[in-house]
Design a protein around this motif. Structure first.
Motif, PDB file in Angstrom:
ATOM      1  N   UNK A  13      52.828  72.101  14.388  1.00  0.00           N
ATOM      2  CA  UNK A  13      54.047  71.627  13.743  1.00  0.00           C
ATOM      3  C   UNK A  13      54.710  70.577  14.620  1.00  0.00           C
ATOM      4  N   UNK A  14      55.631  69.849  14.035  1.00  0.00           N
ATOM      5  CA  UNK A  14      56.426  68.876  14.781  1.00  0.00           C
ATOM      6  C   UNK A  14      57.844  69.423  14.902  1.00  0.00           C
ATOM      7  N   UNK A  15      58.369  69.506  16.138  1.00  0.00           N
ATOM      8  CA  UNK A  15      59.711  70.062  16.324  1.00  0.00           C
ATOM      9  C   UNK A  15      60.786  69.184  15.703  1.00  0.00           C
ATOM     10  N   UNK A  16      61.876  69.821  15.283  1.00  0.00           N
ATOM     11  CA  UNK A  16      63.021  69.115  14.712  1.00  0.00           C
ATOM     12  C   UNK A  16      64.159  68.966  15.719  1.00  0.00           C
ATOM     13  N   UNK A  17      64.153  69.803  16.773  1.00  0.00           N
ATOM     14  CA  UNK A  17      65.246  69.832  17.731  1.00  0.00           C
ATOM     15  C   UNK A  17      64.701  69.746  19.159  1.00  0.00           C
ATOM     16  N   UNK A  51      69.294  67.626  17.121  1.00  0.00           N
ATOM     17  CA  UNK A  51      68.271  67.238  16.154  1.00  0.00           C
ATOM     18  C   UNK A  51      67.631  65.894  16.521  1.00  0.00           C
ATOM     19  N   UNK A  52      66.322  65.824  16.339  1.00  0.00           N
ATOM     20  CA  UNK A  52      65.596  64.569  16.518  1.00  0.00           C
ATOM     21  C   UNK A  52      65.859  63.709  15.286  1.00  0.00           C
ATOM     22  N   UNK A  53      66.356  62.492  15.506  1.00  0.00           N
ATOM     23  CA  UNK A  53      66.661  61.604  14.387  1.00  0.00           C
ATOM     24  C   UNK A  53      65.383  60.979  13.826  1.00  0.00           C
ATOM     25  N   UNK A  54      65.486  60.516  12.589  1.00  0.00           N
ATOM     26  CA  UNK A  54      64.343  59.881  11.937  1.00  0.00           C
ATOM     27  C   UNK A  54      63.874  58.686  12.769  1.00  0.00           C
ATOM     28  N   UNK A  55      62.579  58.559  12.938  1.00  0.00           N
ATOM     29  CA  UNK A  55      61.925  57.481  13.696  1.00  0.00           C
ATOM     30  C   UNK A  55      62.249  57.547  15.191  1.00  0.00           C
TER      31      UNK A  55
END
Length: 79
Positions: A13-17, A51-55
């Motif tokens: 998976x790719x983390x979101x945070x 949170x990791x922002x888009x791009x």
């Protein structure tokens, strides 16, 4: 773009945070922040992060979140 893939128990998976820990080995101290928001975390201690922002990649997200929450700009993170 979040290009970090984590694999555990054969699931990828790719983390979101992200979270960033600032350690002082000599004094055996770690920087934690007492959360004000969101409500369910209010009053609890956490490392700076969010949170990791888009791009955005996870490394840049740690640098940004840490600076936003502490006003400290640390560019050389170890992971």
């Amino acid at each position: 773009m979040n290009n970090l893939t984590v694999t555990t128990n054969n699931v990828s998976y790719q983390p979101d945070y992200v979270s960033g820990f600032l350690l002082n080995k000599e004094k055996r101290k770690i920087l934690l922040l007492k959360k004000e928001t969101p409500e369910h975390l209010k009053g609890k201690w956490h490392p700076p992060g969010g949170k990791i922002e888009e791009k955005e990649n996870p490394y840049d997200a740690v640098v940004r979140e840490f600076e936003e929450e502490t006003s400290l700009l640390i560019k050389d993170w170890y992971y």
